[in-house]
Design an enzyme around this catalytic site. Structure first.
Site, PDB file in Angstrom:
ATOM      1  N   HIS A  77      -7.844  22.480 -57.419  1.00  0.00           N
ATOM      2  CA  HIS A  77      -7.172  21.693 -56.387  1.00  0.00           C
ATOM      3  C   HIS A  77      -7.859  21.894 -55.041  1.00  0.00           C
ATOM      4  O   HIS A  77      -7.877  22.984 -54.486  1.00  0.00           O
ATOM      5  CB  HIS A  77      -5.684  22.003 -56.238  1.00  0.00           C
ATOM      6  CG  HIS A  77      -4.948  20.890 -55.525  1.00  0.00           C
ATOM      7  ND1 HIS A  77      -4.638  19.693 -56.138  1.00  0.00           N
ATOM      8  CD2 HIS A  77      -4.497  20.773 -54.265  1.00  0.00           C
ATOM      9  CE1 HIS A  77      -4.016  18.902 -55.286  1.00  0.00           C
ATOM     10  NE2 HIS A  77      -3.923  19.533 -54.133  1.00  0.00           N
ATOM     11  N   HIS A  96      -4.764  13.595 -65.648  1.00  0.00           N
ATOM     12  CA  HIS A  96      -3.337  13.772 -65.357  1.00  0.00           C
ATOM     13  C   HIS A  96      -2.626  12.466 -65.676  1.00  0.00           C
ATOM     14  O   HIS A  96      -2.806  11.474 -64.978  1.00  0.00           O
ATOM     15  CB  HIS A  96      -3.156  14.150 -63.886  1.00  0.00           C
ATOM     16  CG  HIS A  96      -1.730  14.406 -63.496  1.00  0.00           C
ATOM     17  ND1 HIS A  96      -1.379  14.796 -62.218  1.00  0.00           N
ATOM     18  CD2 HIS A  96      -0.565  14.340 -64.185  1.00  0.00           C
ATOM     19  CE1 HIS A  96      -0.069  14.953 -62.151  1.00  0.00           C
ATOM     20  NE2 HIS A  96       0.448  14.672 -63.335  1.00  0.00           N
ATOM     21  N   GLU A 110      -3.190  17.156 -68.089  1.00  0.00           N
ATOM     22  CA  GLU A 110      -2.220  17.582 -67.087  1.00  0.00           C
ATOM     23  C   GLU A 110      -1.001  16.677 -67.178  1.00  0.00           C
ATOM     24  O   GLU A 110      -1.144  15.452 -67.287  1.00  0.00           O
ATOM     25  CB  GLU A 110      -2.817  17.496 -65.682  1.00  0.00           C
ATOM     26  CG  GLU A 110      -3.983  18.427 -65.454  1.00  0.00           C
ATOM     27  CD  GLU A 110      -4.535  18.333 -64.043  1.00  0.00           C
ATOM     28  OE1 GLU A 110      -5.255  19.261 -63.640  1.00  0.00           O
ATOM     29  OE2 GLU A 110      -4.252  17.328 -63.350  1.00  0.00           O
TER      30      GLU A 110
END
Length: 240
Positions: A191, A43, A70
């Site tokens: 997640h 990310h 991400e």
């Protein structure tokens, strides 16, 4: 059986704690792949709190499985993605004050913008996944903006207290998988997944890939990264 995307953000978190050069997330990606990771996820946040631009650039050249970038749906990040050409992009919500991503994208509330970003990236042959809650309306909006994938936010399931609540949240995820399949969307999830709660999610119909980071990096401090990745592969396969 879903594949495993190993998120290496928190290798960079350790490095950035001292603003030094180690540990190198690029080296971690190599070890994760050697241990059986099916993909590498990073990310690149707007505040660059962990992964840096250099990391993404080098990973693009070294990752041998696939690279999932991400990012927020901003002009800066779209420009970076077009230059780097990751294997696919996952669009995620982002707030500077959050410790980690706190929920799924509101695709409905920014449908025109999301459609523009998805179109721009996919016109450059970069498939797009949208990180969303397992909400029927959001899933339908993801299909309307023509994303190829969704990534179901599993945080609510991961934080469920007690077996009854966990079962309830797992059913919500299953319904999300079913709705996505009906709309022609491919499904990933991630997640908050750990060695103890991942297998039920791996068993959901149509689940393609699980993106897991924090629990693997935490485990690797104790047993090494390669063993930590292999153990998660075993969990996904029902051998853990």
């Amino acid at each position: 059986m879903p594949t495993l995307g190993v998120n290496i953000d928190h290798v960079a978190t350790i490095r950035q704690a001292r603003r030094t050069v180690e540990p190198d997330p690029v080296a971690a990606a190599v070890l994760a792949e050697l241990a059986g990771a099916d993909g590498i996820t990073v990310h690149l946040r707007e505040d660059r709190r962990h992964i840096q631009d250099r990391d993404v650039e080098v990973l693009r050249k070294t990752v041998r499985t696939h690279l999932n970038l991400e990012m927020a749906a901003t002009a800066e990040m779209v420009e970076i993605a077009l230059r780097i050409q990751p294997d696919y992009v996952t669009l995620v919500p982002e707030k500077r004050e959050e410790v980690t991503t706190e929920g799924g994208l509101d695709v409905i509330g920014q449908q025109t913008h999301m459609a523009d970003v998805v179109q721009t990236l996919q016109a450059a042959n970069i498939p797009v996944s949208l990180f969303i809650d397992a909400d029927a309306a959001q899933i339908e909006a993801a299909a309307q903006v023509q994303a190829k994938f969704i990534e179901l936010h599993t945080g609510t399931y991961a934080e469920a207290k007690g077996e009854a609540q966990q079962t309830q949240e797992l059913d919500v995820l299953k319904q999300g998988c079913d709705r996505a399949a009906a709309l022609g969307l491919r499904v990933n999830a991630g997640h908050g997944l750990t060695y103890w709660n991942t297998y039920p999610v791996a068993c959901l119909p149509g689940m393609e890939e699980l993106n897991i980071g924090h629990t693997i990096i935490s485990r690797s401090v104790l047993v090494g990264l390669e063993r930590a990745v292999r153990e998660m592969k075993d969990v996904i396969a029902g051998r853990g």
